[in-house]
Structures are given as C-alpha cells and as structure tokens.
Design a protein around this motif. Structure first.
Motif, PDB file in Angstrom:
ATOM      1  N   ILE A 126      -1.369   4.936  12.042  1.00 32.19           N
ATOM      2  CA  ILE A 126      -1.699   3.828  11.150  1.00 32.19           C
ATOM      3  C   ILE A 126      -1.581   4.362   9.723  1.00 32.19           C
ATOM      4  O   ILE A 126      -1.912   5.531   9.468  1.00 32.19           O
ATOM      5  N   ARG A 127      -1.108   3.552   8.793  1.00 32.89           N
ATOM      6  CA  ARG A 127      -1.037   4.011   7.415  1.00 32.89           C
ATOM      7  C   ARG A 127      -1.746   3.041   6.480  1.00 32.89           C
ATOM      8  O   ARG A 127      -2.012   1.891   6.844  1.00 32.89           O
ATOM      9  N   GLN A 128      -2.030   3.533   5.277  1.00 33.14           N
ATOM     10  CA  GLN A 128      -2.752   2.734   4.292  1.00 33.14           C
ATOM     11  C   GLN A 128      -2.254   3.101   2.897  1.00 33.14           C
ATOM     12  O   GLN A 128      -2.608   4.162   2.366  1.00 33.14           O
ATOM     13  N   PRO A 129      -1.446   2.234   2.297  1.00 33.63           N
ATOM     14  CA  PRO A 129      -1.047   2.478   0.894  1.00 33.63           C
ATOM     15  C   PRO A 129      -2.280   2.493   0.001  1.00 33.63           C
ATOM     16  O   PRO A 129      -3.288   1.847   0.314  1.00 33.63           O
ATOM     17  N   PRO A 130      -2.227   3.198  -1.109  1.00 36.01           N
ATOM     18  CA  PRO A 130      -3.394   3.285  -1.994  1.00 36.01           C
ATOM     19  C   PRO A 130      -3.935   1.915  -2.378  1.00 36.01           C
ATOM     20  O   PRO A 130      -3.198   1.056  -2.862  1.00 36.01           O
ATOM     21  N   GLY A 131      -5.203   1.701  -2.120  1.00 36.36           N
ATOM     22  CA  GLY A 131      -5.858   0.454  -2.484  1.00 36.36           C
ATOM     23  C   GLY A 131      -5.508  -0.739  -1.621  1.00 36.36           C
ATOM     24  O   GLY A 131      -5.911  -1.867  -1.936  1.00 36.36           O
ATOM     25  N   LYS A 132      -4.778  -0.511  -0.543  1.00 32.20           N
ATOM     26  CA  LYS A 132      -4.348  -1.633   0.300  1.00 32.20           C
ATOM     27  C   LYS A 132      -4.918  -1.532   1.709  1.00 32.20           C
ATOM     28  O   LYS A 132      -5.693  -0.637   2.019  1.00 32.20           O
ATOM     29  N   ALA A 133      -4.513  -2.468   2.540  1.00 25.69           N
ATOM     30  CA  ALA A 133      -5.063  -2.567   3.894  1.00 25.69           C
ATOM     31  C   ALA A 133      -4.350  -1.622   4.859  1.00 25.69           C
ATOM     32  O   ALA A 133      -3.327  -1.017   4.537  1.00 25.69           O
ATOM     33  N   MET A 153      12.861   7.592   3.848  1.00 25.55           N
ATOM     34  CA  MET A 153      11.617   7.311   3.135  1.00 25.55           C
ATOM     35  C   MET A 153      11.887   6.703   1.766  1.00 25.55           C
ATOM     36  O   MET A 153      12.876   7.035   1.091  1.00 25.55           O
ATOM     37  N   ASP A 154      10.971   5.824   1.369  1.00 24.92           N
ATOM     38  CA  ASP A 154      11.080   5.082   0.109  1.00 24.92           C
ATOM     39  C   ASP A 154       9.729   5.163  -0.604  1.00 24.92           C
ATOM     40  O   ASP A 154       8.698   5.334   0.052  1.00 24.92           O
ATOM     41  N   PRO A 155       9.705   5.015  -1.926  1.00 21.93           N
ATOM     42  CA  PRO A 155       8.405   5.049  -2.605  1.00 21.93           C
ATOM     43  C   PRO A 155       7.373   4.063  -2.045  1.00 21.93           C
ATOM     44  O   PRO A 155       6.169   4.345  -2.107  1.00 21.93           O
ATOM     45  N   VAL A 156       7.800   2.951  -1.472  1.00 16.07           N
ATOM     46  CA  VAL A 156       6.828   2.004  -0.898  1.00 16.07           C
ATOM     47  C   VAL A 156       6.151   2.556   0.353  1.00 16.07           C
ATOM     48  O   VAL A 156       5.180   1.988   0.848  1.00 16.07           O
ATOM     49  N   ASP A 157       6.685   3.655   0.877  1.00 12.59           N
ATOM     50  CA  ASP A 157       6.067   4.308   2.048  1.00 12.59           C
ATOM     51  C   ASP A 157       4.953   5.268   1.643  1.00 12.59           C
ATOM     52  O   ASP A 157       4.332   5.901   2.507  1.00 12.59           O
ATOM     53  N   THR A 158       4.705   5.383   0.353  1.00 11.13           N
ATOM     54  CA  THR A 158       3.585   6.199  -0.108  1.00 11.13           C
ATOM     55  C   THR A 158       2.282   5.637   0.444  1.00 11.13           C
ATOM     56  O   THR A 158       1.962   4.458   0.250  1.00 11.13           O
ATOM     57  N   ALA A 159       1.547   6.482   1.162  1.00 11.03           N
ATOM     58  CA  ALA A 159       0.347   6.005   1.839  1.00 11.03           C
ATOM     59  C   ALA A 159      -0.421   7.180   2.427  1.00 11.03           C
ATOM     60  O   ALA A 159       0.100   8.296   2.521  1.00 11.03           O
ATOM     61  N   THR A 160      -1.637   6.911   2.834  1.00 10.22           N
ATOM     62  CA  THR A 160      -2.368   7.836   3.694  1.00 10.22           C
ATOM     63  C   THR A 160      -2.016   7.485   5.136  1.00 10.22           C
ATOM     64  O   THR A 160      -2.125   6.312   5.534  1.00 10.22           O
ATOM     65  N   TYR A 161      -1.586   8.489   5.881  1.00  9.27           N
ATOM     66  CA  TYR A 161      -1.183   8.291   7.266  1.00  9.27           C
ATOM     67  C   TYR A 161      -2.275   8.857   8.177  1.00  9.27           C
ATOM     68  O   TYR A 161      -2.680  10.016   8.038  1.00  9.27           O
ATOM     69  N   TYR A 162      -2.741   8.006   9.088  1.00 10.88           N
ATOM     70  CA  TYR A 162      -3.787   8.388  10.042  1.00 10.88           C
ATOM     71  C   TYR A 162      -3.228   8.416  11.465  1.00 10.88           C
ATOM     72  O   TYR A 162      -2.423   7.554  11.836  1.00 10.88           O
ATOM     73  N   CYS A 163      -3.681   9.380  12.243  1.00  5.15           N
ATOM     74  CA  CYS A 163      -3.493   9.269  13.689  1.00  5.15           C
ATOM     75  C   CYS A 163      -4.859   8.965  14.305  1.00  5.15           C
ATOM     76  O   CYS A 163      -5.906   9.289  13.723  1.00  5.15           O
TER      77      CYS A 163
END
Lengths: 122, 107
Positions: free
Chosen positions: A39-46, A87-97
């Motif tokens: 699961i991933r979460q872009p900064p400040g997003k869902a 990969m694209d800048p919009v893929d910037t996120a925290t990635y969780y397993c």
C-alpha cells in the motif's frame, strides 16, 4: 510477534525501476490464509492499495498500475518483493507492506511495516 | 471498481465526545469492510475488521457497524490518543480501495 520492514532506495530517477523488499517475521507465507500486500501513501494524501500475494502464489494488482507492477515472494527468506517500472514523480510516496489475513468471511491487513519514503526526482 | 467515500472529511471534537464516522461503498461489499487509524508519521493500525469485529488489543470504545454499502465507526468516548485520521477499506474485490480518510482533531 509479527513484524514487517520495508527496504529499498529512498530516491529514484524518473523512468527507473523501483524494487522494494518486505522482510517479515512471526508468520509464514506458506500458511493457508496468509498474504502480504503493498500500500502506498503520497505525502498528505490517502492510502492507495497496490498489490497482494497469497500463500498459494495467487497475485492481485491494482488495475491502474498492473502493467508496471510485479509482486513475488520468497518463502524461504520470508520476503516479498514489489517492483514498479517507469517511475514518475507522482509515484513519490511512503510505501508500506502489510500482513494479510483471510478467511471465508473476512480479509484485512492485520500488521503493517513502518513504511519507507520513496522520492522520484531527477 | 468499487469507490469508497467517507464523511465527514474532518471533524473537531472534545475529549469525552461520542464520534461517528460514516463510510459508503459504491456497491455492496457485504461485510468486507475494515477500519484503520493512522497517526502522523506512523503506519496505519487495524481497529475493526469485517465491519464490526474488534481487533485484539483495541479499546472497546471503538465499534463498527453496517453491511452492504453503509458502514459506521463509532468512538463512544473520545480519548486524547484517539486524535488521528481514520480510513475505511473494502476487501471485497480487487482493486481494494481505501476511503479518503476522516481527520479527527481537538476542538
């Protein structure tokens, strides 16, 4: 005690391939009803669901990202690997397993890793 | 794809308040609905699974209800440690989806 930890690069360049490893303990991915998801979460997003692999090697992907994602498991090493191409800048996120539990009546992510922030920038 | 909505998107409440968050699915998901709590800089934590089952170790002031398309998370008496963002998630079909989140902050 179940623990999961994500590892991989913190910075990738656009068009590169991201490889993330989830190393876990306290459960086996050869046990019926068990899985690991990303699961991933872009900064400040869902939160955004990406992919899931089950003990029987059944794999599920987000349709919008399916062409770019591959999820695999190494049961002997207690690891799950997610690769994401192009990969694209919009893929910037925290990635969780996360550790997945399923039965005939429910499925949920019971335990989560701490997450790893991946920044896509040239 | 099944879409998840949550309301409200944010709320301000006081310690001791009863708080209710609603989650709606765009089509029936039976009881395949989970609730997670996330605090800033931390991973999400499972609170409720299968719409109404309390995860082990989660305080009993948290409860969930609903089935089909409409679900509710209730905190019976808000505590200081409950200020966080809450997400619902459907695990009925791929692609699984999380709701947009409800941020609960201090009034």
């Amino acid at each position: 005690q179940i623990t999961l930890k994500e590892s991989g690069p913190t910075l990738v360049k656009p068009t590169q391939t991201l490889t993330l490893t989830c190393t876990f303990s306290g459960f086996s991915l050869s046990t019926s009803g068990v899985g690991v998801g990303w699961i991933r979460q872009p900064p400040g997003k869902a939160l955004e669901w990406l992919a899931l692999i089950y003990w029987d090697d059944d794999k599920r992907y987000s349709p919008s990202l399916k062409s770019r994602l591959t999820i695999t498991k190494d049961t002997s090493k207690n690891q799950v690997v997610l690769t994401m191409t192009n990969m694209d800048p919009v893929d910037t996120a925290t990635y969780y397993c996360a550790h997945r539990i399923m039965s005939s009546s429910w499925e949920y992510f019971q335990h989560w890793g701490q997450g790893t922030l991946v920044t896509v920038s040239s | 794809d099944i879409q998840m909505t949550q309301s409200p998107s944010s709320l301000s409440a006081s310690v001791g308040d009863r708080v209710t968050i609603t989650c709606r699915a765009s089509q029936s998901i039976s009881s395949y609905l989970n609730w997670y709590q996330q605090k800033p800089g931390k991973a999400p934590k499972l609170l409720i699974y299968a719409a109404s089952s309390l995860q082990s170790g989660v305080p009993s002031r948290f409860s969930g209800s609903g089935s089909g398309t409409d679900f509710t998370l209730t905190i019976s008496s808000l505590q200081p440690e409950d200020f966080a963002t809450y997400y619902c998630q459907q695990s009925y079909s791929t692609p699984e989806a999380f709701g947009p989140g409800t941020k609960v902050d201090i009034k």
